[in-house]
Design a protein around this motif. Structure first.
Motif, mmCIF file in Angstrom:
data_model
loop_
_atom_site.group_PDB
_atom_site.id
_atom_site.type_symbol
_atom_site.label_atom_id
_atom_site.label_comp_id
_atom_site.label_asym_id
_atom_site.label_seq_id
_atom_site.Cartn_x
_atom_site.Cartn_y
_atom_site.Cartn_z
ATOM 1 N N SER A 1 -2.479 5.221 -0.847
ATOM 2 C CA SER A 1 -1.377 5.397 -1.793
ATOM 3 C C SER A 1 -0.130 4.709 -1.251
ATOM 4 C CB SER A 1 -1.088 6.881 -2.004
ATOM 5 O OG SER A 1 -0.501 7.422 -0.830
ATOM 6 N N ILE A 2 0.852 4.557 -2.099
ATOM 7 C CA ILE A 2 2.104 3.931 -1.670
ATOM 8 C C ILE A 2 2.764 4.770 -0.583
ATOM 9 C CG2 ILE A 2 3.548 4.989 -3.467
ATOM 10 C CD1 ILE A 2 4.968 2.192 -3.665
ATOM 11 N N GLY A 3 2.643 6.085 -0.673
ATOM 12 C CA GLY A 3 3.211 6.955 0.351
ATOM 13 C C GLY A 3 2.517 6.786 1.693
ATOM 14 N N GLN A 4 1.199 6.646 1.666
ATOM 15 C CA GLN A 4 0.453 6.444 2.903
ATOM 16 C C GLN A 4 0.823 5.110 3.553
ATOM 17 O OE1 GLN A 4 -3.367 6.992 0.952
ATOM 18 N NE2 GLN A 4 -3.820 8.745 2.300
ATOM 19 N N VAL A 5 0.966 4.082 2.730
ATOM 20 C CA VAL A 5 1.334 2.760 3.255
ATOM 21 C C VAL A 5 2.759 2.800 3.805
ATOM 22 C CG1 VAL A 5 1.694 0.323 2.680
ATOM 23 C CG2 VAL A 5 -0.297 1.542 1.787
ATOM 24 N N ALA A 6 3.638 3.483 3.121
ATOM 25 C CA ALA A 6 5.015 3.623 3.608
ATOM 26 C C ALA A 6 5.015 4.305 4.973
ATOM 27 C CB ALA A 6 5.849 4.412 2.607
ATOM 28 N N GLU A 7 4.246 5.355 5.104
ATOM 29 C CA GLU A 7 4.174 6.082 6.373
ATOM 30 C C GLU A 7 3.594 5.204 7.484
ATOM 31 O OE1 GLU A 7 1.727 9.871 8.052
ATOM 32 O OE2 GLU A 7 2.703 10.129 6.095
ATOM 33 N N ARG A 8 2.565 4.451 7.179
ATOM 34 C CA ARG A 8 1.897 3.629 8.197
ATOM 35 C C ARG A 8 2.713 2.416 8.617
ATOM 36 N NH1 ARG A 8 -4.260 2.944 6.926
ATOM 37 N NH2 ARG A 8 -3.969 1.380 8.552
ATOM 38 N N THR A 9 3.505 1.870 7.699
ATOM 39 C CA THR A 9 4.256 0.651 8.007
ATOM 40 C C THR A 9 5.703 0.908 8.394
ATOM 41 O OG1 THR A 9 4.914 0.326 5.694
ATOM 42 C CG2 THR A 9 2.849 -0.741 6.432
ATOM 43 N N LEU B 1 7.943 1.179 6.199
ATOM 44 C CA LEU B 1 8.724 0.691 5.067
ATOM 45 C C LEU B 1 8.899 1.829 4.060
ATOM 46 C CD1 LEU B 1 6.975 -2.751 4.457
ATOM 47 C CD2 LEU B 1 9.244 -2.385 5.441
ATOM 48 N N SER B 2 9.987 1.804 3.354
ATOM 49 C CA SER B 2 10.195 2.807 2.319
ATOM 50 C C SER B 2 9.352 2.458 1.093
ATOM 51 C CB SER B 2 11.670 2.867 1.923
ATOM 52 O OG SER B 2 12.040 1.672 1.254
ATOM 53 N N VAL B 3 9.137 3.423 0.239
ATOM 54 C CA VAL B 3 8.439 3.193 -1.022
ATOM 55 C C VAL B 3 9.190 2.130 -1.823
ATOM 56 C CG1 VAL B 3 7.837 4.285 -3.231
ATOM 57 C CG2 VAL B 3 7.348 5.468 -1.075
ATOM 58 N N HIS B 4 10.498 2.221 -1.803
ATOM 59 C CA HIS B 4 11.330 1.229 -2.506
ATOM 60 C C HIS B 4 11.080 -0.173 -1.944
ATOM 61 C CE1 HIS B 4 14.783 -0.532 -4.537
ATOM 62 N NE2 HIS B 4 15.145 -1.030 -3.367
ATOM 63 N N LEU C 1 1.315 -6.603 5.549
ATOM 64 C CA LEU C 1 2.664 -6.053 5.669
ATOM 65 C C LEU C 1 3.137 -6.065 7.120
ATOM 66 C CD1 LEU C 1 2.450 -3.113 3.132
ATOM 67 C CD2 LEU C 1 4.040 -5.063 3.009
ATOM 68 N N THR C 2 2.228 -5.842 8.044
ATOM 69 C CA THR C 2 2.577 -5.879 9.460
ATOM 70 C C THR C 2 3.082 -7.270 9.840
ATOM 71 O OG1 THR C 2 0.965 -4.159 9.957
ATOM 72 C CG2 THR C 2 1.700 -5.511 11.809
ATOM 73 N N VAL C 3 2.413 -8.298 9.341
ATOM 74 C CA VAL C 3 2.871 -9.677 9.572
ATOM 75 C C VAL C 3 4.257 -9.868 8.969
ATOM 76 C CG1 VAL C 3 2.436 -12.105 9.019
ATOM 77 C CG2 VAL C 3 0.536 -10.623 9.692
ATOM 78 N N CYS C 4 4.443 -9.421 7.741
ATOM 79 C CA CYS C 4 5.740 -9.568 7.063
ATOM 80 C C CYS C 4 6.852 -8.850 7.818
ATOM 81 C CB CYS C 4 5.661 -9.021 5.635
ATOM 82 S SG CYS C 4 4.636 -9.991 4.528
ATOM 83 N N ILE C 5 6.574 -7.645 8.276
ATOM 84 C CA ILE C 5 7.564 -6.852 8.996
ATOM 85 C C ILE C 5 7.994 -7.573 10.268
ATOM 86 C CG2 ILE C 5 7.874 -4.718 10.322
ATOM 87 C CD1 ILE C 5 6.030 -3.389 8.132
#
Length: 135
Positions: free
Chosen positions: A9-17, A19-22, A55-59
């Motif tokens: 989910s977007i929340g799980q990805v936000a937590e793992r990366t 990054l905020s949901v926004h 996303l890790t690459v982008c970050i």
């Protein structure tokens, strides 16, 4: 249609990366994903491990100072696939040059900071205190 078992989910990805949901929505709207973000029941975003890896690459690229237009171009080239390797390499080499320059400037800053710390440590060791005029 069932969702893949590795869907996030977007929340799980936000937590793992971190990054905020926004921010995740912003990345998607800016075309920074190389694979489309799927939709689950009710239209909710569904991410995969590949999205998290990208996303890790982008970050990391953003943290190193890569401008958003350059990151967008890099994502576009990756999305396009074979035949864009030379342009991807050129883009990353240019960014490497910029990061190397930043490191050089930061090293100079760090050298000054270390020098000033040494000055204050010497003053305190000698006097037991540092006077405001000794900066």
């Amino acid at each position: 249609m069932a969702e893949p078992t590795n869907s996030l989910s977007i929340g799980q990805v936000a937590e793992r990366t971190g990054l905020s949901v926004h921010a995740l929505r912003f990345y998607e709207n800016e075309g920074l994903f190389v694979e489309p973000v799927g939709r689950g029941p009710g239209g909710r975003r569904v991410y995969t491990e590949d999205h998290v890896d990208w996303l890790t690459v982008c970050i990391i690229l953003r943290a190193s100072g890569m401008p958003l237009p350059a990151l967008r171009r890099y994502a576009e080239l990756v999305r396009t696939g074979d035949g864009t390797e030379r342009e991807r390499l050129a883009l990353l080499r240019e960014h490497q040059t910029q990061v190397t320059g930043q490191i050089g400037k930061l090293t100079q800053c760090l050298d000054l900071i270390k020098f000033k710390i040494g000055v204050y440590e010497d003053l305190i060791d000698r006097n037991g205190t540092c006077h405001p005029t000794q900066v």
